[in-house]
Design an enzyme around this catalytic site. Structure first.
Site, PDB file in Angstrom:
ATOM      1  N   ASN A  21       0.904  -1.153   0.116  1.00  0.00           N
ATOM      2  CA  ASN A  21      -0.075   0.063  -0.031  1.00  0.00           C
ATOM      3  C   ASN A  21       0.846   1.382   0.052  1.00  0.00           C
ATOM      4  O   ASN A  21       1.940   1.087  -0.210  1.00  0.00           O
ATOM      5  CB  ASN A  21      -0.989  -0.039   1.120  1.00  0.00           C
ATOM      6  CG  ASN A  21      -1.994  -1.060   0.938  1.00  0.00           C
ATOM      7  OD1 ASN A  21      -2.737  -0.713   0.207  1.00  0.00           O
ATOM      8  ND2 ASN A  21      -2.071  -2.143   1.854  1.00  0.00           N
ATOM      9  N   GLY A  23       1.346   3.472   2.906  1.00  0.00           N
ATOM     10  CA  GLY A  23       1.799   3.780   3.925  1.00  0.00           C
ATOM     11  C   GLY A  23       3.264   3.928   4.243  1.00  0.00           C
ATOM     12  O   GLY A  23       3.847   4.757   4.866  1.00  0.00           O
ATOM     13  N   ASP A  24       4.015   2.878   3.786  1.00  0.00           N
ATOM     14  CA  ASP A  24       5.404   2.914   4.134  1.00  0.00           C
ATOM     15  C   ASP A  24       6.137   3.910   3.121  1.00  0.00           C
ATOM     16  O   ASP A  24       6.949   4.830   4.075  1.00  0.00           O
ATOM     17  CB  ASP A  24       6.067   1.270   3.320  1.00  0.00           C
ATOM     18  CG  ASP A  24       5.508   0.213   4.161  1.00  0.00           C
ATOM     19  OD1 ASP A  24       5.067   0.303   5.454  1.00  0.00           O
ATOM     20  OD2 ASP A  24       5.519  -0.907   3.717  1.00  0.00           O
ATOM     21  N   TYR A 200      -9.345   0.513   2.615  1.00  0.00           N
ATOM     22  CA  TYR A 200      -8.933  -0.729   1.813  1.00  0.00           C
ATOM     23  C   TYR A 200     -10.121  -1.290   1.116  1.00  0.00           C
ATOM     24  O   TYR A 200      -9.940  -1.894   0.110  1.00  0.00           O
ATOM     25  CB  TYR A 200      -8.414  -1.691   2.764  1.00  0.00           C
ATOM     26  CG  TYR A 200      -7.069  -1.226   3.700  1.00  0.00           C
ATOM     27  CD1 TYR A 200      -6.054  -0.924   2.951  1.00  0.00           C
ATOM     28  CD2 TYR A 200      -7.252  -0.800   5.101  1.00  0.00           C
ATOM     29  CE1 TYR A 200      -4.904  -0.326   3.496  1.00  0.00           C
ATOM     30  CE2 TYR A 200      -6.101  -0.615   5.642  1.00  0.00           C
ATOM     31  CZ  TYR A 200      -4.794  -0.355   4.798  1.00  0.00           C
ATOM     32  OH  TYR A 200      -3.684   0.014   5.508  1.00  0.00           O
ATOM     33  N   GLN A 262       0.617  14.431  -1.267  1.00  0.00           N
ATOM     34  CA  GLN A 262       0.331  14.663   0.150  1.00  0.00           C
ATOM     35  C   GLN A 262       0.082  15.976   0.637  1.00  0.00           C
ATOM     36  O   GLN A 262      -1.101  16.223   1.486  1.00  0.00           O
ATOM     37  CB  GLN A 262       1.581  14.259   0.783  1.00  0.00           C
ATOM     38  CG  GLN A 262       2.161  12.703   0.915  1.00  0.00           C
ATOM     39  CD  GLN A 262       3.332  12.480   1.544  1.00  0.00           C
ATOM     40  OE1 GLN A 262       4.365  13.176   1.522  1.00  0.00           O
ATOM     41  NE2 GLN A 262       3.195  11.357   2.226  1.00  0.00           N
ATOM     42  N   ARG A 278      -6.689   5.208   6.444  1.00  0.00           N
ATOM     43  CA  ARG A 278      -6.405   3.933   6.628  1.00  0.00           C
ATOM     44  C   ARG A 278      -5.015   4.032   6.931  1.00  0.00           C
ATOM     45  O   ARG A 278      -4.333   4.962   6.654  1.00  0.00           O
ATOM     46  CB  ARG A 278      -6.669   3.093   5.319  1.00  0.00           C
ATOM     47  CG  ARG A 278      -5.934   3.530   4.373  1.00  0.00           C
ATOM     48  CD  ARG A 278      -6.352   2.832   2.829  1.00  0.00           C
ATOM     49  NE  ARG A 278      -5.164   2.583   1.853  1.00  0.00           N
ATOM     50  CZ  ARG A 278      -5.113   2.270   0.834  1.00  0.00           C
ATOM     51  NH1 ARG A 278      -6.243   1.924  -0.010  1.00  0.00           N
ATOM     52  NH2 ARG A 278      -3.877   2.425  -0.089  1.00  0.00           N
ATOM     53  N   GLU A 280      -1.384   4.157   8.123  1.00  0.00           N
ATOM     54  CA  GLU A 280      -0.505   4.933   9.142  1.00  0.00           C
ATOM     55  C   GLU A 280      -0.311   6.364   8.556  1.00  0.00           C
ATOM     56  O   GLU A 280      -0.709   7.094   9.572  1.00  0.00           O
ATOM     57  CB  GLU A 280       0.879   4.338   9.485  1.00  0.00           C
ATOM     58  CG  GLU A 280       1.788   5.290  10.336  1.00  0.00           C
ATOM     59  CD  GLU A 280       3.121   4.214  10.778  1.00  0.00           C
ATOM     60  OE1 GLU A 280       3.008   3.084  10.819  1.00  0.00           O
ATOM     61  OE2 GLU A 280       3.989   5.180  11.102  1.00  0.00           O
ATOM     62  N   ASP A 281      -0.050   6.527   7.403  1.00  0.00           N
ATOM     63  CA  ASP A 281       0.426   8.122   7.103  1.00  0.00           C
ATOM     64  C   ASP A 281      -0.831   8.847   7.192  1.00  0.00           C
ATOM     65  O   ASP A 281      -1.037   9.882   7.747  1.00  0.00           O
ATOM     66  CB  ASP A 281       1.110   8.226   5.684  1.00  0.00           C
ATOM     67  CG  ASP A 281       1.452   9.587   5.371  1.00  0.00           C
ATOM     68  OD1 ASP A 281       2.206  10.240   6.426  1.00  0.00           O
ATOM     69  OD2 ASP A 281       1.109  10.219   4.415  1.00  0.00           O
ATOM     70  N   SER A 282      -1.993   8.574   6.417  1.00  0.00           N
ATOM     71  CA  SER A 282      -3.258   9.213   6.442  1.00  0.00           C
ATOM     72  C   SER A 282      -3.552   9.232   7.741  1.00  0.00           C
ATOM     73  O   SER A 282      -4.635  10.235   8.098  1.00  0.00           O
ATOM     74  CB  SER A 282      -4.432   8.737   5.518  1.00  0.00           C
ATOM     75  OG  SER A 282      -4.573   7.373   5.707  1.00  0.00           O
TER      76      SER A 282
END
Length: 394
Positions: A21, A23-24, A200, A262, A278, A280-282
């Site tokens: 996804n 996030g990383d 997701y 972003q 969903r 981590e970042d968001s």
């Protein structure tokens, strides 16, 4: 975009492997460009160029070694080039560094500071393990664990300088919000609840959409293009949906909007009344947006994510009155298909929606207070910069 001098040795480099996804790479790209904006030379290695391009559209037409927003972007391929390691090496989320680069780090004098940046968690144990050292079994290198978190003794959360001020300025500028919606299908109805949905997917999405269609209040739903768009089309019995489509069903005004970078996504979060996020970042950016939000946590084996979800709910609901807190917990658990705290089966999001919607005014006030408390936590980029200072002095 500028070419990168071949001889340049960066202050810091990130290594990121995209799992499945955004996030990383979302976290790494945000941290890398923030460090660069603070005057540090930064290099970012990423194995999935296409996913990086979704967050950083400039790379779509460029190649390995290009520089965007002050960050040298490198494609992490199986055959790893020989390069001088940076003073601070950050391996994101326990990815394994190339053996050749580890050897280069061991040979470098002074040796780099090596950080394993871990996933964000609200669990209590985070503060106790942040900063722990782990010597390499063969090489004269020591890795240090950096845990983002919600505790003053953790690494903190990403918070670039000017974030809070930029959010306040956007909210105070009615023209900015109007301009944003002008590019997303036009202004919502004056009394509409404006909702962004980044998820997701959910097996009971159809029920929630039906509740929104039949709801007493107009609801403008903004869905960035992605995998959930097909689920929405199926739920609404549509042959398909594409970016730019707008569909009105009862009280629901659905719009499929372009995937934003972003900064653009931040403005979307600031402009909406409720944000579904969903990963981590968001998840972090929704908290900084200071509006009510719903977190869909990334699923993990043996339901480990249930513990992480409850740990955050416990922190987030502290100080919140019982009725809105109960409504929030019930809806979040339903959205994540987690059963009740007494062991009951998960409720459906549709069943939990009326109480959650009624609680939104209280949750709006709470979100503002929560965002203010986050400002007292360490800034994760400051945390990394302190490690860099140690590397320079060693």
């Amino acid at each position: 975009m500028l070419p990168t001098p071949a001889s340049a040795v960066p202050d810091c480099e990130f290594f990121c492997q995209v799992v499945d996804n955004f996030g990383d790479i979302g976290v790494c790209w945000r941290l890398a460009r923030d460090l660069a904006a603070r005057g540090h030379a930064v290099r970012l290695w990423v194995d999935d160029w296409a996913t990086l391009a979704r967050l950083c559209p400039q790379v779509a037409g460029g190649g390995d070694g290009m520089r965007v927003e002050g960050v040298e972007l490198r494609h992490w391929t199986q055959v790893f080039p020989v390069v001088e390691p940076a003073r601070l090496v950050v391996e994101a989320f326990a990815c394994e560094l190339p053996e050749a680069h580890l050897a280069g780090m061991a040979a470098r004098q002074p040796r780099p500071v090596w950080i394993n940046l871990e996933y964000l968690s609200a669990e209590d144990w985070v503060a106790g393990v942040h900063g722990m050292a782990s010597p390499h079994p063969r090489l004269p290198l020591t890795k240090y664990f950096c845990f983002p978190g919600f505790d003053a003794r953790s690494g903190g959360l990403p918070r670039e300088p000017g974030l809070v001020g930029a959010r306040a300025a956007f909210r105070a500028d009615t023209g900015a919000r109007a301009q944003l919606f002008a590019g997303l299908g036009g202004a919502p109805a004056a009394d509409a609840l404006v909702v962004s949905l980044f998820a997701y997917g959910h097996p009971q999405l159809a029920g929630l959409l039906a509740a929104w269609c039949a709801g007493p209040r107009p609801l403008c739903l903004l869905v960035p293009e992605g995998r959930i768009v097909a689920d929405i089309a199926a739920a609404l019995d549509l042959p398909g949906l594409a970016t730019g489509d707008r569909v009105v069903h009862g009280a629901l005004d659905l719009r499929v909007i372009p995937f934003a970078d972003q900064d653009g996504y931040d403005r979307l979060l600031w402009a909406c009344d409720l944000n579904f996020v969903r990963g981590e970042d968001s998840f972090v950016r929704a908290q900084w947006a200071a509006h009510p939000f719903v977190w869909q946590i990334y699923r993990q084996a043996e339901d480990v994510h249930h513990v992480k979800l409850d740990a955050f709910l416990q922190r987030y609901c502290a100080g919140l009155e019982a009725t809105p807190a109960d409504a929030l917990r019930a809806f979040w658990r339903a959205w994540n298909e987690v059963g009740s705290e007494d062991g009951g089966l998960p409720d459906s999001p549709a069943a939990c929606w009326p109480a959650f919607a009624a609680a939104l005014p209280a949750l709006e006030a709470h979100a503002g207070r929560w965002a203010a408390t986050l400002a007292d936590l360490p800034d994760l980029v400051d945390t990394l910069a302190h490690y860099l200072e140690a590397a320079v002095k060693s």
